[in-house]
Design a protein around this motif. Structure first.
Motif, PDB file in Angstrom:
ATOM      1  N   LYS A   3      15.750   7.694   1.268  1.00  0.00           N
ATOM      2  CA  LYS A   3      15.494   7.050  -0.031  1.00  0.00           C
ATOM      3  C   LYS A   3      14.198   7.557  -0.633  1.00  0.00           C
ATOM      4  CE  LYS A   3      17.828   2.543   0.327  1.00  0.00           C
ATOM      5  NZ  LYS A   3      17.621   1.081   0.254  1.00  0.00           N
ATOM      6  N   LEU A   4      13.177   7.672   0.200  1.00  0.00           N
ATOM      7  CA  LEU A   4      11.886   8.158  -0.275  1.00  0.00           C
ATOM      8  C   LEU A   4      12.012   9.581  -0.812  1.00  0.00           C
ATOM      9  CD1 LEU A   4       8.807   7.945  -0.575  1.00  0.00           C
ATOM     10  CD2 LEU A   4       8.616   8.678   1.816  1.00  0.00           C
ATOM     11  N   LYS A   5      12.729  10.434  -0.077  1.00  0.00           N
ATOM     12  CA  LYS A   5      12.889  11.814  -0.520  1.00  0.00           C
ATOM     13  C   LYS A   5      13.585  11.881  -1.871  1.00  0.00           C
ATOM     14  CE  LYS A   5      13.030  14.033   4.045  1.00  0.00           C
ATOM     15  NZ  LYS A   5      13.903  14.754   5.031  1.00  0.00           N
ATOM     16  N   THR A   6      14.592  11.040  -2.041  1.00  0.00           N
ATOM     17  CA  THR A   6      15.302  11.008  -3.323  1.00  0.00           C
ATOM     18  C   THR A   6      14.362  10.615  -4.460  1.00  0.00           C
ATOM     19  OG1 THR A   6      17.388  10.436  -2.226  1.00  0.00           O
ATOM     20  CG2 THR A   6      17.234   9.956  -4.580  1.00  0.00           C
ATOM     21  N   LEU A   7      13.568   9.585  -4.232  1.00  0.00           N
ATOM     22  CA  LEU A   7      12.595   9.156  -5.250  1.00  0.00           C
ATOM     23  C   LEU A   7      11.608  10.279  -5.565  1.00  0.00           C
ATOM     24  CD1 LEU A   7      11.835   5.532  -3.963  1.00  0.00           C
ATOM     25  CD2 LEU A   7      12.976   6.116  -6.108  1.00  0.00           C
ATOM     26  N   GLN A   8      11.151  10.962  -4.554  1.00  0.00           N
ATOM     27  CA  GLN A   8      10.191  12.047  -4.756  1.00  0.00           C
ATOM     28  C   GLN A   8      10.810  13.202  -5.537  1.00  0.00           C
ATOM     29  OE1 GLN A   8       9.200  12.511  -0.599  1.00  0.00           O
ATOM     30  NE2 GLN A   8       7.284  11.361  -0.809  1.00  0.00           N
ATOM     31  N   GLU A   9      12.091  13.511  -5.238  1.00  0.00           N
ATOM     32  CA  GLU A   9      12.781  14.569  -5.974  1.00  0.00           C
ATOM     33  C   GLU A   9      12.980  14.206  -7.441  1.00  0.00           C
ATOM     34  OE1 GLU A   9      16.305  14.981  -3.709  1.00  0.00           O
ATOM     35  OE2 GLU A   9      15.346  16.088  -2.069  1.00  0.00           O
ATOM     36  N   GLU A  10      13.087  12.894  -7.716  1.00  0.00           N
ATOM     37  CA  GLU A  10      13.267  12.423  -9.092  1.00  0.00           C
ATOM     38  C   GLU A  10      11.936  12.227  -9.809  1.00  0.00           C
ATOM     39  OE1 GLU A  10      15.419   8.822  -8.544  1.00  0.00           O
ATOM     40  OE2 GLU A  10      17.349   9.811  -8.120  1.00  0.00           O
ATOM     41  N   GLY A  11      10.828  12.560  -9.114  1.00  0.00           N
ATOM     42  CA  GLY A  11       9.506  12.405  -9.721  1.00  0.00           C
ATOM     43  C   GLY A  11       9.003  10.979  -9.757  1.00  0.00           C
ATOM     44  N   ARG A  12       9.526  10.141  -8.846  1.00  0.00           N
ATOM     45  CA  ARG A  12       9.130   8.723  -8.819  1.00  0.00           C
ATOM     46  C   ARG A  12       8.530   8.363  -7.456  1.00  0.00           C
ATOM     47  NH1 ARG A  12      13.757   4.873 -10.220  1.00  0.00           N
ATOM     48  NH2 ARG A  12      15.037   6.249  -8.931  1.00  0.00           N
ATOM     49  N   ASP A  13       7.688   9.214  -6.942  1.00  0.00           N
ATOM     50  CA  ASP A  13       7.085   9.016  -5.627  1.00  0.00           C
ATOM     51  C   ASP A  13       6.204   7.772  -5.629  1.00  0.00           C
ATOM     52  OD1 ASP A  13       5.866   9.126  -3.174  1.00  0.00           O
ATOM     53  OD2 ASP A  13       5.227  11.214  -3.334  1.00  0.00           O
ATOM     54  N   PRO A  14       6.561   6.732  -4.849  1.00  0.00           N
ATOM     55  CA  PRO A  14       5.739   5.514  -4.840  1.00  0.00           C
ATOM     56  C   PRO A  14       4.334   5.753  -4.299  1.00  0.00           C
ATOM     57  CG  PRO A  14       7.379   5.435  -3.093  1.00  0.00           C
ATOM     58  CD  PRO A  14       7.722   6.626  -3.946  1.00  0.00           C
ATOM     59  N   PHE A  15       4.169   6.810  -3.510  1.00  0.00           N
ATOM     60  CA  PHE A  15       2.855   7.091  -2.952  1.00  0.00           C
ATOM     61  C   PHE A  15       1.947   7.832  -3.931  1.00  0.00           C
ATOM     62  CE2 PHE A  15       5.519   6.846   0.997  1.00  0.00           C
ATOM     63  CZ  PHE A  15       5.029   5.614   1.409  1.00  0.00           C
ATOM     64  N   ASP A  16       2.490   8.137  -5.111  1.00  0.00           N
ATOM     65  CA  ASP A  16       1.658   8.706  -6.176  1.00  0.00           C
ATOM     66  C   ASP A  16       0.991   7.620  -7.017  1.00  0.00           C
ATOM     67  OD1 ASP A  16       1.903  11.343  -5.572  1.00  0.00           O
ATOM     68  OD2 ASP A  16       3.519  11.758  -7.010  1.00  0.00           O
ATOM     69  N   VAL A  17       1.300   6.351  -6.719  1.00  0.00           N
ATOM     70  CA  VAL A  17       0.654   5.236  -7.421  1.00  0.00           C
ATOM     71  C   VAL A  17      -0.705   4.992  -6.781  1.00  0.00           C
ATOM     72  CG1 VAL A  17       0.793   2.799  -8.045  1.00  0.00           C
ATOM     73  CG2 VAL A  17       2.882   4.195  -7.976  1.00  0.00           C
ATOM     74  N   TYR A  18      -1.762   5.039  -7.595  1.00  0.00           N
ATOM     75  CA  TYR A  18      -3.118   4.862  -7.056  1.00  0.00           C
ATOM     76  C   TYR A  18      -3.690   3.475  -7.324  1.00  0.00           C
ATOM     77  CZ  TYR A  18      -3.378   9.847  -6.107  1.00  0.00           C
ATOM     78  OH  TYR A  18      -3.165  11.107  -5.600  1.00  0.00           O
ATOM     79  N   LYS A  19      -3.239   2.850  -8.400  1.00  0.00           N
ATOM     80  CA  LYS A  19      -3.825   1.566  -8.771  1.00  0.00           C
ATOM     81  C   LYS A  19      -2.884   0.826  -9.701  1.00  0.00           C
ATOM     82  CE  LYS A  19      -7.872  -0.452 -11.098  1.00  0.00           C
ATOM     83  NZ  LYS A  19      -9.165  -0.194 -11.756  1.00  0.00           N
ATOM     84  N   VAL A  20      -2.832  -0.498  -9.565  1.00  0.00           N
ATOM     85  CA  VAL A  20      -2.108  -1.348 -10.517  1.00  0.00           C
ATOM     86  C   VAL A  20      -2.992  -2.522 -10.879  1.00  0.00           C
ATOM     87  CG1 VAL A  20       0.220  -0.721  -9.755  1.00  0.00           C
ATOM     88  CG2 VAL A  20      -0.984  -2.605  -8.626  1.00  0.00           C
ATOM     89  N   ASN A  21      -2.778  -3.046 -12.048  1.00  0.00           N
ATOM     90  CA  ASN A  21      -3.551  -4.216 -12.493  1.00  0.00           C
ATOM     91  C   ASN A  21      -2.856  -5.495 -12.042  1.00  0.00           C
ATOM     92  OD1 ASN A  21      -5.590  -2.775 -13.869  1.00  0.00           O
ATOM     93  ND2 ASN A  21      -4.216  -2.465 -15.622  1.00  0.00           N
ATOM     94  N   VAL A  22      -3.604  -6.362 -11.360  1.00  0.00           N
ATOM     95  CA  VAL A  22      -3.101  -7.651 -10.883  1.00  0.00           C
ATOM     96  C   VAL A  22      -4.010  -8.740 -11.431  1.00  0.00           C
ATOM     97  CG1 VAL A  22      -2.623  -9.078  -8.872  1.00  0.00           C
ATOM     98  CG2 VAL A  22      -2.150  -6.618  -8.794  1.00  0.00           C
TER      99      VAL A  22
END
Length: 502
Positions: free
Chosen positions: A25-44
């Protein structure tokens, strides 16, 4: 092959298969340009507990949250889910009308354990549960290793302590104890600073393992080419602070003792030690009982706790009993009526008391201490100060006023376990050196826990130390009592464990 071994192998194969599916699943996301590990910060903006505790204030308002996905329910046009953040769990309401079909399918593909960020409106369901009506969301981290099965959780004690982070995810009570630990330590600090004490930091590595009777951990300093020790106590350095002119000092820190592991002992543990110039052990009793009562009420709302079926009340004043009276009450032996060491040895023979060294070398004071540990200690349920320890087992303590055999030392006990230790500190450098020399003889006789002679400390004592009271409290044990925990491992965030390959 045993049935248990077969089940373990099947579980491992199943786990490996689930992990491979998640990695795909992770590889698929990365191939689609949606790598969750490319998220560095979110506002909470808020956390779950704030919203749930103040629903009237938040109802209808838009909030942003982030947390670990703990459950999902529903496969149609609506998905209910729970996320866990630092404070609590909160329900998410994800509906196709609010996020669209593609995004809803994305959400359905998330795995339990993944981290998600959400933005939505706070409302309450028909069932009365505070929830967030999600309008936007993002996968911000991927969980590759599945969490333990929902209903069985993580129960094996070895796995719980070894993988403590998973234990805290799956067992809210563990997280609450660790949070309460922080509050207890914070309460100790505020109690002492309000009384004018200054917090200091002393060395963890030292050329001498001093300040307590314990077996140390030894390491080697390559540059200096000397053996050094992880500290077994902070006592001697803190007394040097008193010599320096700081009248009230304390340190909260780690001590290390190369000894056994059991329900109340861990090789690495946390202590508070404090010293006050121009004070004695009576002042330390007042500080100890009031400080413990203060933090108990601060974190529990009362000075009373339940522990092993007993209601324990930490409200001052605590009971005060001499060691000799405690022994006399427990087994009928009156050491204060004895006139010689030989008489004490004969009594020890009759009671089949075992000593660390040859009985013929034991003194009356050493035997009094052993009788206390053997017959009286376990009977001390309510908070009790045991006063006036023998000189032989108290080498850093002043002699008791009016009795050369005893010292002005006490230990505090709760439910048969030692909680604290305190002295009217010995400040006579000549007598202190004699005591250290006697301890050196004990080491030669095989007692590897006897005190070492610390010349740096002796130098400080010779400069001059005022009359001083000192107190040490085992913080881990205190937290055990205040959180009704029966193992020290339950209150240490990452207890000492043997490596799996050992």
């Amino acid at each position: 092959m045993s049935d248990e071994r077969q089940v373990a192998m099947e579980n491992e194969l199943n786990l490996n298969e689930q992990m491979m599916q998640r990695i795909e699943k992770l590889k698929t996301l990365q191939e689609e340009g949606r790598d969750p590990f490319d998220v560095y910060k979110v506002n909470v903006d808020f956390d779950s507990k704030q919203i749930k505790d103040n629903f009237e204030e938040f109802e209808g308002k838009e909030v942003t949250l982030a947390g670990r996905l703990m459950s999902k329910r529903g496969q149609g046009k609506v998905v209910f889910a729970d996320i866990l953040d630092k404070s609590d769990r909160i329900q998410l309401f994800v509906k196709i009308d609010n996020v669209g079909e593609d995004k809803l399918n994305d959400f359905k593909s998330f795995n339990i354990g993944d981290f998600v960020w959400v933005k939505g409106e706070v409302f309450k369901t028909k069932m009365g549960e505070v929830s967030v009506k999600v309008r936007e969301f993002e996968l911000i981290s991927k969980s590759i290793r599945p969490l333990p099965e929902k209903f069985h959780g993580l129960k094996d004690p070895d796995l719980r302590y070894r993988h403590r982070e998973v234990d805290m995810i799956m067992n809210p009570g563990v997280r609450e104890k660790i949070a309460k630990r922080s509050a207890i330590i914070s309460g100790i600090r505020s109690f002492l600073t309000d009384r004018g004490f200054m917090e200091v930091e002393t060395p963890t590595l030292s050329p001498i393992a001093g300040g307590a009777a314990a077996r140390p951990f030894i390491t080697h300093h390559n540059s200096l080419n000397i053996d050094m020790y992880l500290r077994i106590a902070t006592e001697l350095y803190l007394k040097r602070c008193i010599v320096a002119g700081f009248d009230k000092v304390f340190e909260i820190g780690k001590n290390f003792r190369n000894e056994g592991i059991d329900q109340t002992h861990n090789p690495e543990f946390t202590c508070i030690e404090l010293y006050e110039a121009f004070a004695d052990y009576n002042d330390m009793m007042e500080i100890a009982e009031n400080m413990v009562a203060y933090v108990c009420e601060k974190v529990n709302g009362t000075t009373k706790v339940m522990y092993k079926g007993n209601e324990i009340d930490f409200a001052p004043p605590w009971n005060r009993v001499t060691m000799a009276d405690a022994v006399k009450d427990a087994c009928g032996v009156d050491f204060m009526a004895m006139t010689s060491d030989e008489e004490a040895r004969e009594v020890a023979k009759k009671h089949n008391v075992e000593m660390k060294k040859d009985l013929s070398l034991c003194t009356r004071g050493e035997l009094l201490n052993t009788f206390f540990e053997e017959f009286a200690e376990e009977k001390l349920i309510q908070p009790t100060f045991i006063l006036d320890y023998p000189v032989e087992v108290s080498p850093l303590t002043k002699k008791k006023r009016g009795n050369e055999m005893l010292t002005e030392r006490f230990e505090g006990f709760v439910c048969g376990k030692e909680l604290c230790n305190a002295y009217s500190e010995l400040n006579d450098p000549i007598v202190q050196r004699e005591r250290f020399q006697q301890q050196a003889k004990e080491r030669e006789l095989g007692d590897d826990e006897a005190y070492m002679l610390d010349e740096e400390f002796m130098h400080a004592l010779e400069v001059g130390m005022p009359p001083t009271g000192g107190l040490g409290i085992g913080i881990d044990r205190l937290i055990m009592f205040l959180t009704e925990s029966y193992s020290i491992r339950d209150v240490i965030i990452f207890p000492t464990m043997k490596p799996v390959n050992k």
